[in-house]
Scaffold this active site. Sequence first.
Site, short mmCIF file in Angstrom:
data_model
loop_
_atom_site.label_atom_id
_atom_site.label_comp_id
_atom_site.label_asym_id
_atom_site.label_seq_id
_atom_site.Cartn_x
_atom_site.Cartn_y
_atom_site.Cartn_z
N TYR A 239 -5.34 14.77 8.64
CA TYR A 239 -4.19 14.59 7.75
C TYR A 239 -3.80 15.91 7.07
CZ TYR A 239 -1.69 13.15 3.50
OH TYR A 239 -0.78 13.05 2.48
N LYS A 243 -0.53 18.22 7.81
CA LYS A 243 0.45 18.42 6.73
C LYS A 243 0.65 19.92 6.49
CE LYS A 243 2.11 15.56 4.30
NZ LYS A 243 3.37 14.77 4.45
N1 NAP Z 1 -0.18 8.57 -1.59
C1 NAP Z 1 -0.76 9.68 -1.95
O1 NAP Z 1 -1.78 9.69 -2.67
C2 NAP Z 1 -0.17 11.01 -1.52
C3 NAP Z 1 -0.70 12.16 -2.09
C4 NAP Z 1 -0.15 13.39 -1.74
C5 NAP Z 1 0.89 13.45 -0.84
N2 NAP Z 1 1.39 12.30 -0.30
C6 NAP Z 1 2.51 12.44 0.63
O2 NAP Z 1 3.57 11.68 0.11
C7 NAP Z 1 4.36 11.14 1.16
C8 NAP Z 1 4.48 9.65 0.97
O3 NAP Z 1 3.18 9.10 0.94
P1 NAP Z 1 2.96 7.55 0.74
O4 NAP Z 1 1.70 7.38 0.00
O5 NAP Z 1 4.21 6.95 0.26
O6 NAP Z 1 2.68 7.14 2.25
P2 NAP Z 1 2.78 5.72 2.94
O7 NAP Z 1 2.83 4.63 1.94
O8 NAP Z 1 1.73 5.72 3.99
O9 NAP Z 1 4.22 5.78 3.62
C9 NAP Z 1 4.49 6.58 4.71
C10 NAP Z 1 5.89 6.24 5.18
O10 NAP Z 1 6.20 7.06 6.31
C11 NAP Z 1 6.74 6.21 7.31
N3 NAP Z 1 6.54 6.78 8.64
C12 NAP Z 1 5.38 7.03 9.27
N4 NAP Z 1 5.63 7.53 10.48
C13 NAP Z 1 6.98 7.58 10.63
C14 NAP Z 1 7.84 8.00 11.66
N5 NAP Z 1 7.36 8.46 12.81
N6 NAP Z 1 9.18 7.93 11.45
C15 NAP Z 1 9.67 7.45 10.30
N7 NAP Z 1 8.90 7.03 9.28
C16 NAP Z 1 7.56 7.09 9.45
C17 NAP Z 1 5.99 4.90 7.15
O11 NAP Z 1 6.70 3.88 7.82
P3 NAP Z 1 6.03 2.51 8.30
O12 NAP Z 1 6.13 1.59 7.12
O13 NAP Z 1 6.87 2.11 9.45
O14 NAP Z 1 4.61 2.84 8.69
C18 NAP Z 1 6.04 4.77 5.63
O15 NAP Z 1 7.30 4.32 5.23
C19 NAP Z 1 3.67 11.53 2.46
O16 NAP Z 1 4.32 12.65 2.98
C20 NAP Z 1 2.27 11.88 2.02
O17 NAP Z 1 1.71 12.84 2.86
C21 NAP Z 1 0.89 11.08 -0.62
#
Ligand code: NAP
Length: 494
Positions: A239, A243
């Site tokens: 991951y 990223k």
């Molecule tokens: N959560 C954390 O603690 C955290 C911390 C630091 C950074 N981030 C970053 O913040 C961002 C959002 O994280 P999150 O926690 O909201 O993640 P999440 O809940 O896992 O959501 C990821 C989203 O990306 C979509 N996705 C995955 N593959 C895709 C594709 N090929 N085309 C279009 N959409 C796609 C998923 O769609 P589906 O519903 O269809 O799977 C989902 O809507 C990410 O970039 C992550 O790296 C998160």
Amino acid sequence: MEENRIIQEFEGKTILITGATGFLSKILVEKILRVQPNVKKLFLLIRASNVRSVESRLRQEIIDSELFRILREKWGQNIYSFLSSKVIPISGDVSYENLGIVNSELIDEIWRETDFIINSAATTRFDERYDIALDINVFGAMNVLNFAKKCSKLKLLLHVSTAFVHESRPELLLEKPFQMGGTLKGAKASYLDIEAEKKLVDETKTRLQAQNMTDKEFASTLRDLGIERANWHGWANTYSYTKAMGEMVLENFKDNIKVIVFRPTIITSTFREPFPGWIEGLRTLDSLFVAYAKGTLKFFLGDPGSILDVVPGDMVVNSILVAMAIHSQKPSHELIIYQVGSSLRNPIKCTEVKELMYKYLKKKPLIDNKGKLIKVGNPTLVSSITIFHRYIRLRYLPFLKMLKLSNLIFCNHFESLYENSRRKINRAVQLAELYKPYVFFQGIFDDANTENLRMAIRESNVNTEMFEFDPKSIQWEDYFINTHFPGIVKYVLK
Ligand SMILES: NC(=O)c1ccc[n+]([C@@H]2O[C@H](COP(=O)([O-])OP(=O)(O)OC[C@H]3O[C@@H](n4cnc5c(N)ncnc54)[C@H](OP(=O)(O)O)[C@@H]3O)[C@@H](O)[C@H]2O)c1
């Protein structure tokens, strides 16, 4: 009022958001619609599946989610007509050119109308299959950038990355962009060739397909390959490695597109807005909480000195909106990084979180499926992964062996106890391996750029409460005990 300066920036604007069904995007979409109902359009890129259209995903996973309660109350019966004029679900996938959107008229409309793009789509599985992680987190970022280049009035592309692109070093980790090909200090390779990695994956897949493997073996080989290549280049898991590569392609190929990169730390439940404690899905720290609350985990992993950098989801969203408003006015096209976390300004140690977990569950234990309270003890702190493996070897494996033997002697009488214990131990080992980069993380994330955003809004008399993202305003004990842990119980374990 001056608060309008931020809000006004979005009036009449069109925003394309990828990963719209994700945890962070939902908080973002809700906030925009609540504070700026005069936004022109939100194009939400959603993956359709064989069984669910993007319209039904929009309705069930976003609009009808508990998070949108305040908005539904505000609009009453009119909520669906209000949203149908603003929120346009787009069927797509960032791993493809033109984001997998097939309708060419729609593509033209998006290119013509979009003012801002927020790329939040990602695979967030730490040990994702290497091919999938590359397609989404690396080439997905590239596809979004290429798409952005065709948007004639685009003000900026905001890409969400993660603070854990950094390696764990006991120092201040700066908001510095990666150079193309850069590796981390512990790497065995001095250059990261993204095209060569893509070739390696393609060749590996062809070779595996020729071997007639089962789907499970195929997936597990590609998962192992991801971890292996990540470690080879210095990253802890697939991951954070992919990223980091996603950031590299943006930095290298952005040309004259204005790109800003957000690196949140570990995102936790909402602090205040739209209400405290909303969270969805089990994430890093929360899987440990749940395993411990259910009695699966009797210990807590973490270096006593290490800081657990967490930040509530609404604070991340507020900082994103402020950065968008401020950058859309700026002429500079330099790629700016914003690290959004708490370790520098209001640190909380792993050990303190462990104590708060215990304190909470002692008062409010979970109830098991037989209706009995699950009692938890104060978890033992296991301060290194070597100690963890020794602990499992000495404390649990002999017990498991004994059960296995008893099972043989007593004609499978202990089968379910054996299976249950084996599953719990495997789960504990899995969790430890997955989360070790986070719970033993040594660095402190600098947030000088993010602090500049805070200063900018303070100086311009914007209503800072509406765009609160100062970690100093969090009183950790109150947040964990009264907001975050109850949020997990209410919204995740419901
Ligand atoms: N959560 C954390 O603690 C955290 C911390 C630091 C950074 N981030 C970053 O913040 C961002 C959002 O994280 P999150 O926690 O909201 O993640 P999440 O809940 O896992 O959501 C990821 C989203 O990306 C979509 N996705 C995955 N593959 C895709 C594709 N090929 N085309 C279009 N959409 C796609 C998923 O769609 P589906 O519903 O269809 O799977 C989902 O809507 C990410 O970039 C992550 O790296 C998160």
